[in-house]
Design a protein around this motif. Structure first.
Motif, PDB file in Angstrom:
ATOM      1  N   LYS A  55     -71.046  -6.159   8.123  1.00 39.95           N
ATOM      2  CA  LYS A  55     -70.390  -6.166   6.680  1.00 39.95           C
ATOM      3  C   LYS A  55     -70.447  -5.988   5.619  1.00 39.95           C
ATOM      4  O   LYS A  55     -69.458  -5.441   5.037  1.00 39.95           O
ATOM      5  CB  LYS A  55     -68.894  -7.441   7.123  1.00 39.95           C
ATOM      6  CG  LYS A  55     -69.042  -7.685   8.648  1.00 39.95           C
ATOM      7  CD  LYS A  55     -68.046  -7.123   9.102  1.00 39.95           C
ATOM      8  CE  LYS A  55     -68.552  -7.889  10.616  1.00 39.95           C
ATOM      9  NZ  LYS A  55     -66.932  -6.704  12.133  1.00 39.95           N
ATOM     10  N   THR A  56     -71.328  -6.651   4.727  1.00 39.74           N
ATOM     11  CA  THR A  56     -71.316  -5.930   3.352  1.00 39.74           C
ATOM     12  C   THR A  56     -72.406  -5.330   3.484  1.00 39.74           C
ATOM     13  O   THR A  56     -73.358  -5.346   1.655  1.00 39.74           O
ATOM     14  CB  THR A  56     -71.906  -7.465   2.450  1.00 39.74           C
ATOM     15  OG1 THR A  56     -72.950  -7.882   2.898  1.00 39.74           O
ATOM     16  CG2 THR A  56     -70.754  -8.442   2.092  1.00 39.74           C
ATOM     17  N   GLU A  57     -72.540  -4.346   4.094  1.00 37.26           N
ATOM     18  CA  GLU A  57     -73.558  -3.264   3.887  1.00 37.26           C
ATOM     19  C   GLU A  57     -73.505  -2.415   2.595  1.00 37.26           C
ATOM     20  O   GLU A  57     -74.131  -1.807   1.828  1.00 37.26           O
ATOM     21  CB  GLU A  57     -72.960  -2.253   5.081  1.00 37.26           C
ATOM     22  CG  GLU A  57     -74.785  -1.179   5.291  1.00 37.26           C
ATOM     23  CD  GLU A  57     -74.611  -0.540   6.635  1.00 37.26           C
ATOM     24  OE1 GLU A  57     -74.891   1.019   6.776  1.00 37.26           O
ATOM     25  OE2 GLU A  57     -74.505  -1.444   7.651  1.00 37.26           O
ATOM     26  N   ASN A  58     -72.221  -1.744   1.831  1.00 34.56           N
ATOM     27  CA  ASN A  58     -71.637  -1.502   0.849  1.00 34.56           C
ATOM     28  C   ASN A  58     -72.604  -1.771  -0.373  1.00 34.56           C
ATOM     29  O   ASN A  58     -72.253  -1.258  -1.440  1.00 34.56           O
ATOM     30  CB  ASN A  58     -70.119  -0.963   1.144  1.00 34.56           C
ATOM     31  CG  ASN A  58     -69.799  -0.009   1.737  1.00 34.56           C
ATOM     32  OD1 ASN A  58     -70.589   0.877   2.605  1.00 34.56           O
ATOM     33  ND2 ASN A  58     -69.064   0.154   3.060  1.00 34.56           N
ATOM     34  N   ALA A  59     -72.778  -3.423  -0.302  1.00 35.46           N
ATOM     35  CA  ALA A  59     -72.488  -4.116  -1.495  1.00 35.46           C
ATOM     36  C   ALA A  59     -74.278  -4.379  -1.492  1.00 35.46           C
ATOM     37  O   ALA A  59     -74.271  -5.024  -2.546  1.00 35.46           O
ATOM     38  CB  ALA A  59     -72.033  -5.540  -0.560  1.00 35.46           C
ATOM     39  N   GLU A  87     -86.608 -18.734   9.664  1.00 30.06           N
ATOM     40  CA  GLU A  87     -86.113 -18.943   8.092  1.00 30.06           C
ATOM     41  C   GLU A  87     -86.097 -17.005   8.226  1.00 30.06           C
ATOM     42  O   GLU A  87     -86.626 -16.461   8.626  1.00 30.06           O
ATOM     43  CB  GLU A  87     -87.181 -19.315   7.523  1.00 30.06           C
ATOM     44  CG  GLU A  87     -86.922 -19.183   5.864  1.00 30.06           C
ATOM     45  CD  GLU A  87     -88.578 -19.803   5.455  1.00 30.06           C
ATOM     46  OE1 GLU A  87     -88.254 -19.390   3.859  1.00 30.06           O
ATOM     47  OE2 GLU A  87     -88.579 -20.342   6.126  1.00 30.06           O
ATOM     48  N   ILE A  88     -84.912 -16.935   7.774  1.00 27.03           N
ATOM     49  CA  ILE A  88     -84.483 -15.341   7.298  1.00 27.03           C
ATOM     50  C   ILE A  88     -83.886 -15.486   6.249  1.00 27.03           C
ATOM     51  O   ILE A  88     -83.467 -15.932   5.331  1.00 27.03           O
ATOM     52  CB  ILE A  88     -83.201 -15.149   8.225  1.00 27.03           C
ATOM     53  CG1 ILE A  88     -83.210 -15.286  10.026  1.00 27.03           C
ATOM     54  CG2 ILE A  88     -82.623 -13.935   8.648  1.00 27.03           C
ATOM     55  CD1 ILE A  88     -82.058 -15.524  10.911  1.00 27.03           C
ATOM     56  N   GLU A  89     -84.602 -13.774   5.812  1.00 29.25           N
ATOM     57  CA  GLU A  89     -84.652 -13.775   4.591  1.00 29.25           C
ATOM     58  C   GLU A  89     -83.857 -13.068   4.522  1.00 29.25           C
ATOM     59  O   GLU A  89     -83.533 -11.620   5.021  1.00 29.25           O
ATOM     60  CB  GLU A  89     -85.665 -13.339   3.327  1.00 29.25           C
ATOM     61  CG  GLU A  89     -85.138 -13.115   2.058  1.00 29.25           C
ATOM     62  CD  GLU A  89     -86.845 -11.876   1.228  1.00 29.25           C
ATOM     63  OE1 GLU A  89     -87.537 -11.863  -0.011  1.00 29.25           O
ATOM     64  OE2 GLU A  89     -87.395 -11.704   2.312  1.00 29.25           O
ATOM     65  N   VAL A  90     -82.129 -12.914   3.220  1.00 28.19           N
ATOM     66  CA  VAL A  90     -81.339 -11.992   3.311  1.00 28.19           C
ATOM     67  C   VAL A  90     -81.450 -11.127   1.356  1.00 28.19           C
ATOM     68  O   VAL A  90     -81.677 -12.519   0.714  1.00 28.19           O
ATOM     69  CB  VAL A  90     -79.894 -13.010   3.216  1.00 28.19           C
ATOM     70  CG1 VAL A  90     -78.786 -11.243   3.016  1.00 28.19           C
ATOM     71  CG2 VAL A  90     -79.460 -12.924   4.539  1.00 28.19           C
ATOM     72  N   LYS A  91     -81.959  -9.988   1.119  1.00 28.67           N
ATOM     73  CA  LYS A  91     -81.633  -9.876  -0.198  1.00 28.67           C
ATOM     74  C   LYS A  91     -80.812  -8.573   0.011  1.00 28.67           C
ATOM     75  O   LYS A  91     -80.594  -7.385   0.250  1.00 28.67           O
ATOM     76  CB  LYS A  91     -83.959  -9.180  -0.570  1.00 28.67           C
ATOM     77  CG  LYS A  91     -84.027  -8.097   0.933  1.00 28.67           C
ATOM     78  CD  LYS A  91     -85.178  -8.040   0.560  1.00 28.67           C
ATOM     79  CE  LYS A  91     -85.764  -7.064   1.306  1.00 28.67           C
ATOM     80  NZ  LYS A  91     -86.822  -6.939   1.563  1.00 28.67           N
ATOM     81  N   ARG A  92     -81.020  -8.631  -1.636  1.00 24.60           N
ATOM     82  CA  ARG A  92     -80.030  -7.890  -2.283  1.00 24.60           C
ATOM     83  C   ARG A  92     -81.366  -6.542  -2.644  1.00 24.60           C
ATOM     84  O   ARG A  92     -82.115  -6.808  -2.995  1.00 24.60           O
ATOM     85  CB  ARG A  92     -79.650  -7.934  -4.074  1.00 24.60           C
ATOM     86  CG  ARG A  92     -77.967  -7.427  -3.800  1.00 24.60           C
ATOM     87  CD  ARG A  92     -78.342  -8.537  -6.387  1.00 24.60           C
ATOM     88  NE  ARG A  92     -77.585  -9.052  -5.966  1.00 24.60           N
ATOM     89  CZ  ARG A  92     -78.442 -10.478  -6.865  1.00 24.60           C
ATOM     90  NH1 ARG A  92     -78.762  -9.155  -8.425  1.00 24.60           N
ATOM     91  NH2 ARG A  92     -78.357 -11.472  -7.051  1.00 24.60           N
ATOM     92  N   ASN A  93     -80.559  -5.098  -2.023  1.00 25.39           N
ATOM     93  CA  ASN A  93     -81.178  -3.917  -2.073  1.00 25.39           C
ATOM     94  C   ASN A  93     -81.185  -3.991  -3.878  1.00 25.39           C
ATOM     95  O   ASN A  93     -80.067  -3.229  -4.136  1.00 25.39           O
ATOM     96  CB  ASN A  93     -80.218  -2.612  -0.857  1.00 25.39           C
ATOM     97  CG  ASN A  93     -80.462  -3.453   0.333  1.00 25.39           C
ATOM     98  OD1 ASN A  93     -81.076  -4.341   0.812  1.00 25.39           O
ATOM     99  ND2 ASN A  93     -79.494  -2.787   0.889  1.00 25.39           N
ATOM    100  N   THR A  94     -82.720  -2.797  -3.485  1.00 26.64           N
ATOM    101  CA  THR A  94     -82.878  -2.946  -4.922  1.00 26.64           C
ATOM    102  C   THR A  94     -82.581  -0.935  -5.326  1.00 26.64           C
ATOM    103  O   THR A  94     -83.688  -0.068  -4.977  1.00 26.64           O
ATOM    104  CB  THR A  94     -84.256  -3.290  -5.864  1.00 26.64           C
ATOM    105  OG1 THR A  94     -85.441  -2.531  -4.184  1.00 26.64           O
ATOM    106  CG2 THR A  94     -84.230  -4.179  -5.888  1.00 26.64           C
ATOM    107  N   ALA A  95     -81.222  -0.668  -5.756  1.00 29.72           N
ATOM    108  CA  ALA A  95     -81.232   0.709  -5.748  1.00 29.72           C
ATOM    109  C   ALA A  95     -81.031   1.082  -7.635  1.00 29.72           C
ATOM    110  O   ALA A  95     -80.020   0.745  -7.458  1.00 29.72           O
ATOM    111  CB  ALA A  95     -81.149   1.548  -4.092  1.00 29.72           C
TER     112      ALA A  95
END
Length: 95
Positions: A55-59, A87-95
Motif C-alpha cells: 500500500k505504501t509502495e510509492n512511499a 522476524e520481518i525487516e521492513v526498510k526504507r528504500n534508498t534511491a
C-alpha cells in the motif's frame, strides 16, 4: 532503553492497523524496523509487512530479511513446548 527495543514492533492481539500505524511512525525516524511475532500472531505480522510494502509502495518501503525459528516455552501445565517465531525487516528504500 536499548536501540533494538525501539526499532522492533512486537505483534499481539491489537487491531491490524494499530501495528501498521506504529511501524510507519517508526519508519519515519529509522531506516528499518523489525516486526516480530510468535505462534498465532505470525499471520498478523505477515499481514502488517504486506500492507506496508504494497500500500505504501510509492512511499518507498520494502520487505528486507525474514527470519523464522522456534522458541521453547513452558506451558501453563508445566510442559515444555515449541512455539514458532518470525522476524520481518521492513526498510526504507534508498534511491
Amino acid at each position: 532503553m536499548s536501540n533494538e527495543a525501539r526499532d522492533t514492533i512486537f505483534i499481539g492481539k491489537k487491531p491490524l492497523m494499530a501495528y501498521v500505524t506504529s511501524t510507519l511512525i517508526q519508519l519515519a525516524n529509522l531506516p528499518s524496523v523489525n516486526i516480530k511475532a510468535r505462534g498465532l500472531s505470525i499471520g498478523r505480522a505477515v499481514d502488517v509487512a504486506q500492507i506496508i510494502a504494497r500500500k505504501t509502495e510509492n512511499a518507498g518501503y520494502s520487505i528486507g530479511e525474514i527470519k523464522i525459528g522456534s522458541e521453547s516455552l513452558e506451558s501453563q501445565d508445566g510442559r515444555t513446548r515449541n512455539v514458532s517465531t518470525i522476524e520481518i525487516e521492513v526498510k526504507r528504500n534508498t534511491a
